[in-house]
Enzyme design. Sequence first.
Site, short mmCIF file in Angstrom:
data_model
loop_
_atom_site.label_atom_id
_atom_site.label_comp_id
_atom_site.label_asym_id
_atom_site.label_seq_id
_atom_site.Cartn_x
_atom_site.Cartn_y
_atom_site.Cartn_z
CB SER A 32 -0.92 -0.01 1.23
OG SER A 32 -0.11 0.03 2.41
CB THR A 33 4.22 2.16 0.97
OG1 THR A 33 3.72 1.79 2.25
CG2 THR A 33 5.04 3.43 1.07
CG ASP A 86 8.99 -3.84 -2.54
OD1 ASP A 86 9.33 -5.01 -2.78
OD2 ASP A 86 7.82 -3.51 -2.21
CB ALA A 88 9.88 -3.07 4.30
CG ASP A 89 5.55 -6.85 5.88
OD1 ASP A 89 4.49 -6.24 5.64
OD2 ASP A 89 5.97 -7.78 5.17
CD GLU A 108 7.46 -7.59 -2.37
OE1 GLU A 108 7.86 -8.22 -1.36
OE2 GLU A 108 6.52 -6.79 -2.33
O1 DER Z 1 4.66 -7.87 0.95
C1 DER Z 1 5.55 -7.00 0.90
O2 DER Z 1 6.75 -7.21 1.07
C2 DER Z 1 5.11 -5.59 0.68
O3 DER Z 1 6.18 -4.82 0.29
C3 DER Z 1 4.44 -5.12 1.93
O4 DER Z 1 4.92 -5.83 3.03
C4 DER Z 1 4.58 -3.67 2.25
O5 DER Z 1 3.39 -3.36 2.84
P1 DER Z 1 2.79 -1.91 2.97
O6 DER Z 1 3.57 -0.99 2.07
O7 DER Z 1 1.37 -2.08 2.52
O8 DER Z 1 2.94 -1.59 4.41
#
Ligand code: DER
Length: 236
Positions: A32-33, A86, A88-89, A108
């Site tokens: 979502s980012t 990308d 990340a969690d 990814e």
């Molecule tokens: O699945 C992943 O690795 C995604 O990049 C995700 O974890 C990032 O999630 P968010 O941007 O919605 O917090």
Amino acid sequence: DPIEQSKRLAAYQAVDNHVQPQHRVIGIGSGSTVPYVVERIVQQGPAVNKGRVFIPTGFQSKQLIVEAGLGLGDVDQYPTIDVTLDGADEVDHLLNCVKGGGACHLREKVLAEAASTFILVADHRKNVQYLGTNFTQGVPIEVVPFAYAKVLQNLHHILGSPNATLRMAIKKAGPVVSDNGNFIIDAPFGREHMEDPYVIMAQIKMLTGVVEVGLFCKMAQAAYFGNADGSVTIRW
Ligand code: DER
């Protein structure tokens, strides 16, 4: 929404700093980012985006690129990527990160490795000292369906994750199925394993049937975190 605003802040600054006109092949992550990353890239204008190729990390990422009217490419056509951005969690103080909350971490990681520069964008909740602090559901592990029960058994009894579980879907009966047709296991590990996540990542990767592990160890060159006060923390 302050969280959405902090995601946007991080994404905008990361794009402004790392997506230059000479960058022509760009990897786009999932979650979502990254929509804010694409939003900022579109704002760079049609002239600079003309001829650029954007490589997706899954179906959601592909939809994002197509809906933004940007050029779409495959990693087999463009095995070398200028920059991948990308989400990340969680990201620790050494830029190790947990990814796979969206079940996209296999592709990814391919695009993260293929890129000359790999940049993480996230809101402040992801900025932690040690992995497992805020993101407590566990390390995402993509496994072939045939082997998932054996991998779960090994995680429970050998690798020290007794609470590892198969990720079940919410709006679909049965387990979550990745873009690659595989299952996801979420494996929580204690702080002792997260001092140096590389060790547990390697051990998990060696389990027969494991396709990829959602631990990206020291792969990113920088991480951008949007803060609630409107500032952006950059770590590298
Ligand atoms: O699945 C992943 O690795 C995604 O990049 C995700 O974890 C990032 O999630 P968010 O941007 O919605 O917090």
